[in-house]
Design an enzyme around this catalytic site. Structure first.
Site, mmCIF file in Angstrom:
data_model
loop_
_atom_site.group_PDB
_atom_site.id
_atom_site.type_symbol
_atom_site.label_atom_id
_atom_site.label_comp_id
_atom_site.label_asym_id
_atom_site.label_seq_id
_atom_site.Cartn_x
_atom_site.Cartn_y
_atom_site.Cartn_z
ATOM 1 N N ARG A 112 95.774 33.202 52.981
ATOM 2 C CA ARG A 112 96.919 32.336 52.674
ATOM 3 C C ARG A 112 97.928 33.183 51.895
ATOM 4 O O ARG A 112 97.640 34.318 51.536
ATOM 5 C CB ARG A 112 96.478 31.112 51.866
ATOM 6 C CG ARG A 112 95.829 31.471 50.547
ATOM 7 C CD ARG A 112 95.428 30.250 49.740
ATOM 8 N NE ARG A 112 94.743 30.671 48.530
ATOM 9 C CZ ARG A 112 94.197 29.846 47.654
ATOM 10 N NH1 ARG A 112 94.242 28.548 47.834
ATOM 11 N NH2 ARG A 112 93.609 30.312 46.577
ATOM 12 N N ASN A 150 102.243 26.360 46.703
ATOM 13 C CA ASN A 150 101.053 26.368 45.839
ATOM 14 C C ASN A 150 100.947 27.730 45.181
ATOM 15 O O ASN A 150 100.899 28.754 45.861
ATOM 16 C CB ASN A 150 99.778 26.111 46.660
ATOM 17 C CG ASN A 150 98.563 25.965 45.765
ATOM 18 O OD1 ASN A 150 98.412 24.966 45.067
ATOM 19 N ND2 ASN A 150 97.713 26.978 45.757
ATOM 20 N N GLU A 151 100.964 27.732 43.867
ATOM 21 C CA GLU A 151 100.764 28.952 43.081
ATOM 22 C C GLU A 151 101.642 30.113 43.568
ATOM 23 O O GLU A 151 101.133 31.120 44.094
ATOM 24 C CB GLU A 151 99.295 29.352 43.086
ATOM 25 C CG GLU A 151 98.411 28.341 42.388
ATOM 26 C CD GLU A 151 97.015 28.867 42.083
ATOM 27 O OE1 GLU A 151 96.516 29.717 42.831
ATOM 28 O OE2 GLU A 151 96.438 28.424 41.077
ATOM 29 N N GLU A 313 94.992 22.004 38.342
ATOM 30 C CA GLU A 313 93.634 22.360 38.745
ATOM 31 C C GLU A 313 92.857 22.738 37.487
ATOM 32 O O GLU A 313 93.180 23.724 36.827
ATOM 33 C CB GLU A 313 93.657 23.550 39.709
ATOM 34 C CG GLU A 313 94.432 23.260 40.985
ATOM 35 C CD GLU A 313 94.511 24.452 41.931
ATOM 36 O OE1 GLU A 313 93.749 25.416 41.748
ATOM 37 O OE2 GLU A 313 95.357 24.426 42.843
ATOM 38 N N TRP A 321 84.370 32.680 45.796
ATOM 39 C CA TRP A 321 84.763 32.940 47.163
ATOM 40 C C TRP A 321 83.560 33.604 47.819
ATOM 41 O O TRP A 321 82.708 34.173 47.132
ATOM 42 C CB TRP A 321 85.971 33.892 47.209
ATOM 43 C CG TRP A 321 87.292 33.198 47.035
ATOM 44 C CD1 TRP A 321 87.495 31.954 46.507
ATOM 45 C CD2 TRP A 321 88.575 33.713 47.389
ATOM 46 N NE1 TRP A 321 88.835 31.656 46.514
ATOM 47 C CE2 TRP A 321 89.521 32.723 47.052
ATOM 48 C CE3 TRP A 321 89.024 34.894 47.965
ATOM 49 C CZ2 TRP A 321 90.898 32.887 47.271
ATOM 50 C CZ3 TRP A 321 90.388 35.065 48.181
ATOM 51 C CH2 TRP A 321 91.318 34.061 47.845
ATOM 52 N N GLU A 363 86.302 29.332 50.467
ATOM 53 C CA GLU A 363 85.943 28.778 49.158
ATOM 54 C C GLU A 363 84.723 27.858 49.184
ATOM 55 O O GLU A 363 84.648 26.906 48.406
ATOM 56 C CB GLU A 363 87.154 28.059 48.554
ATOM 57 C CG GLU A 363 88.264 29.040 48.237
ATOM 58 C CD GLU A 363 89.307 28.499 47.272
ATOM 59 O OE1 GLU A 363 89.507 27.279 47.230
ATOM 60 O OE2 GLU A 363 89.916 29.329 46.565
HETATM 61 C C1 GLA Z 1 93.797 28.316 43.029
HETATM 62 C C2 GLA Z 1 94.357 27.534 44.185
HETATM 63 C C3 GLA Z 1 93.397 26.585 44.799
HETATM 64 C C4 GLA Z 1 92.023 27.157 44.866
HETATM 65 C C5 GLA Z 1 91.599 27.575 43.484
HETATM 66 C C6 GLA Z 1 90.208 28.138 43.444
HETATM 67 O O1 GLA Z 1 94.068 27.839 41.794
HETATM 68 O O2 GLA Z 1 95.541 26.874 43.879
HETATM 69 O O3 GLA Z 1 93.848 26.269 46.090
HETATM 70 O O4 GLA Z 1 92.011 28.222 45.741
HETATM 71 O O5 GLA Z 1 92.458 28.568 43.032
HETATM 72 O O6 GLA Z 1 90.199 29.412 43.992
#
Ligand code: GLA
Length: 695
Positions: A112, A150-151, A313, A321, A363
């Protein structure tokens, strides 16, 4: 103005992936969530291939049904835009959207975050899916907010696709106007690096000895940050236009991104992803590391962006992983402890990652609350306990804020410059760690404050009695002025080695160090040396015995001037030498000085801070625990305070695997149990107490 989440009760949530499970499971999942007082879910952030199975063909059915089910159970939903995971059809058809490594190798489909922020095609496709989603979901009553992507900058925070090089060039044209100005800023006169055509300019590419031009490397990070924000802006603007009633956030604190600017410019509040168990696998070379408690430092940075924020989170089990990450399980009680760690530092919405562990994909070992088998386990019970507690006490705590009267200052330029510059970068991590640990152990709450140099900072800094700005190699005149004013008005500031030797371009100043704060500190640096290899850190000698020093039990512990030594010369008669070097060719020279100025004091320490030195300095700077008159607790307990209109709450978090004895000399009510606490009592291993502090 810092942006907060603005809730009037603490809320618990969980990340959920309806696309990973049979629909038959949803109802039971949602029902069990609500039984645990989980009231919010985050969904959708990786589901692009479901929303748009082929270009221009949309299918929101699965998520419509999931949203309806969530709605039936009264759950609120944060919907993610899915742009962190471009589908296979997309990258196959438009390979220019892919990110590349520094040597130009494209990162292919299969993981990703394999895209770049610059590709006009990717920006266009992201705008389309965001608009489609916003139009489709805008009226769904379950949705309360959107998470962008996301992130940002997780997994990788460098970008070297063709479009990135082109976008960097544009960014530079905008910034410098002419090639001549660029050449000057990057000091290209050295080694014949002069550019004569814009087409010759690139982001770093492989160089001999992996050594890019350092001024270019600093601009690279600034560009990545601006480019990330520009990418995020496209989605934020669409969402504001189409569904203005929803709030906007994004999650994670990652490199090469000014999260303060991102939040101020685009978001309603910031969200963080908190995984304290990483501390068990990356503990560094500290022989007594803070471990999971170090996350309090990260959370303090988050709080500086949004005083009340969301943890999108929160670790809910061992992370893993298949190939890259493996970590021990949180001990019974630790998940709850970490939840309250987030709450202490300002989180009012805490969402566990994730509801149930995935049975497929990378994951499969990143454990959620529920195991694959879906039967009750201790993590679900622990989360349910937190849910019950939030329901009982949440309205009293939400909206109150962490308070501190000492702050550690940081800034993005030094962080980014310090990644490459080994003469100052590593000093900061060492010194911040020493300060933060000692403040934690002494139960002195501390903030982390990002300095930008402008007027808003002046007001903000005025709140603190002491500022620690460990190694600001890049120091602008504006920041120096701000700090001089702060001292004039009664504040105390302390700097460490290598302060002020660079300007904002990363050029070394043709002035004695510490450059723009030399006058404030009343010293200059006469000579200096790195402490490394066979060159050992010299002993320090304190020149005066302070009351604090006499009281310090471990006074016999020898202090050393670690990592770097600035040998100081006194330039002003108001300067007092607090400590001198006791060894080496500069024995007897000043190492630590204090200058009283106006109503305050400016301190300069010529080395990196060690815990022994900080331990001594805390007393000399007059820092004390705000609860010292009525509460005694051992080192293993973090003490912090949330305060506001609703009250003042003292959090005690026991990170130890043993119970901690505390002594409370004025009776207090424990909010979590309703018990009256007085005299000697215990906090169990990984336990939490929240004492109401009424005067
Ligand atoms: C990150 C991501 C999640 C997941 C977690 C755990 O924080 O945002 O999608 O992958 O890590 O690895």
């Amino acid at each position: 103005m810092a942006k907060s989440i603005g809730l009037d009760e603490l809320r618990l949530g969980v990340c959920y992936y309806p696309e990973h499970w049979e629909e038959a499971l949803w109802e039971d999942d949602f029902k069990r969530m609500t039984e645990m007082n989980i009231s919010t879910i985050r969904i959708g952030e990786f589901a692009w291939a479901i929303f748009e199975p082929e270009e221009g063909v949309y299918d929101f059915g699965l998520f419509d049904r999931a949203l309806d089910a969530a709605q039936r159970h009264g759950l609120q939903v944060i919907m993610g835009t899915p742009t962190a995971t471009p589908p296979a059809w997309l990258t196959h058809k438009y390979p220019e959207v892919l990110n590349a490594s520094i040597d130009g190798t494209l990162y292919r489909h299969g993981m990703r975050r394999h895209y770049n922020y610059s590709s006009p095609k990717y920006r266009e496709l992201c705008a389309i899916i965001t608009r489609e989603m916003a139009e489709h979901f805008k009226d769904h009553p379950a949705i309360v907010a959107w998470q962008l992507d996301n992130e940002f900058n997780c997994e990788t925070n460098t970008f070297y696709a063709e479009d990135d090089h082109a976008a960097f060039r544009e960014w530079l044209r905008e910034k410098y106007g002419t090639l001549q100005a660029l050449n000057e800023a990057w000091g290209t006169v050295v080694w014949s690096q002069t550019y004569t055509d814009w087409e010759q300019v690139h982001l770093p590419r492989p160089t001999v000895a992996d050594s890019p031009n350092p001024h270019l490397a600093l601009d690279e990070k600034r560009f990545i940050s601006d480019n990330t924000i520009a990418f995020a802006r496209i989605q934020a603007e669409i969402l504001r236009e189409v569904s203005p009633q929803h709030r906007i956030t994004t999650n994670g604190l990652f490199g090469h991104l000014d999260s303060h600017a991102l939040t101020d410019g685009l978001l309603d509040y910031f969200s963080y992803d908190s995984y304290p168990q990483f501390s068990t696998i990356f503990s560094g070379n500290d022989d007594k590391p803070l471990l999971d408690r170090k996350w309090s430092l990260n959370l303090s940075t988050v709080r500086d962006i949004s005083p009340n924020f969301c943890v999108m989170e929160q670790q809910a089990g061992p992370g893993g992983w298949v190939n890259r990450i493996d970590m021990p399980s949180p001990r019974p009680g630790q998940m709850r402890l970490w939840t309250y760690q987030s709450v202490l530092h300002g989180a009012d919405l805490v969402m566990y990652f994730r509801w149930r562990t995935a049975t497929v994909g990378t994951e499969i070992y990143w454990h959620g609350l529920n195991d694959y088998h879906n039967r009750p386990n201790r993590r679900v019970k622990e989360a349910a306990r937190v849910g019950k507690e939030f329901a009982e006490i949440g309205s009293r705590i939400a909206g109150t804020m962490y308070t501190a009267n000492v702050a550690i200052l940081r800034d993005y330029d030094n962080e980014w410059d310090g990644e490459l510059d080994v003469w100052h970068g590593p000093l900061t991590a060492q010194s911040v760690n020493a300060w933060y640990k000692q403040l934690q152990y002494r139960h002195i709450p501390a903030d982390v404050v990002n300095v930008r140099g402008g007027e808003p900072d002046a007001k903000l800094l005025g709140r603190y009695r002491v500022l620690i700005y460990p190694h600001a190699a890049i120091m602008t005149g504006q920041t120096a002025e701000l700090l001089a004013r702060y001292v004039e008005n009664g504040g105390k500031v302390i700097f460490g080695a290598r302060t002020g030797y660079k300007d904002e371009r990363g050029h070394c100043r043709m002035q004695p160090f510490p450059g723009p704060v030399a006058e404030l500190c009343g010293i200059t640096v006469e000579d200096f040396t790195l402490i490394k290899g066979t060159v050992k850190a010299p002993k320090l000698r304190w020149t005066s015995e302070s009351a604090a020093e006499q009281n310090v039990e471990n006074k016999s512990v020898q202090a050393f001037a670690e990592s770097f030594n600035d040998i100081l010369q006194i330039e002003d008669s108001a300067v007092e030498v607090v400590a001198e070097y006791a060894e080496s060719y500069y024995a007897g020279s000043p190492a630590l000085t204090r200058r009283k100025q106006g109503a305050g004091e400016a301190w300069y320490y010529g080395a990196a801070f060690s815990e022994v030195v900080v331990d001594e300095l805390i007393g000399r700077l007059g820092l004390e625990s705000p609860v010292r008159s009525w509460l005694q607790a051992p080192e293993q307990v973090e003490i912090g305070i949330r305060e506001g209109r609703k009250g003042r709450y003292v959090f005690l978090l026991n990170y130890g695997e043993e119970a901690a004895k505390i002594e409370v000399s004025e009776a207090r009510i424990d909010l979590l149990t309703g018990e009256k606490i007085e005299g000697e009592t215990e906090i169990p291993a990984y336990g939490v107490r929240i004492l109401e502090w009424t005067t």
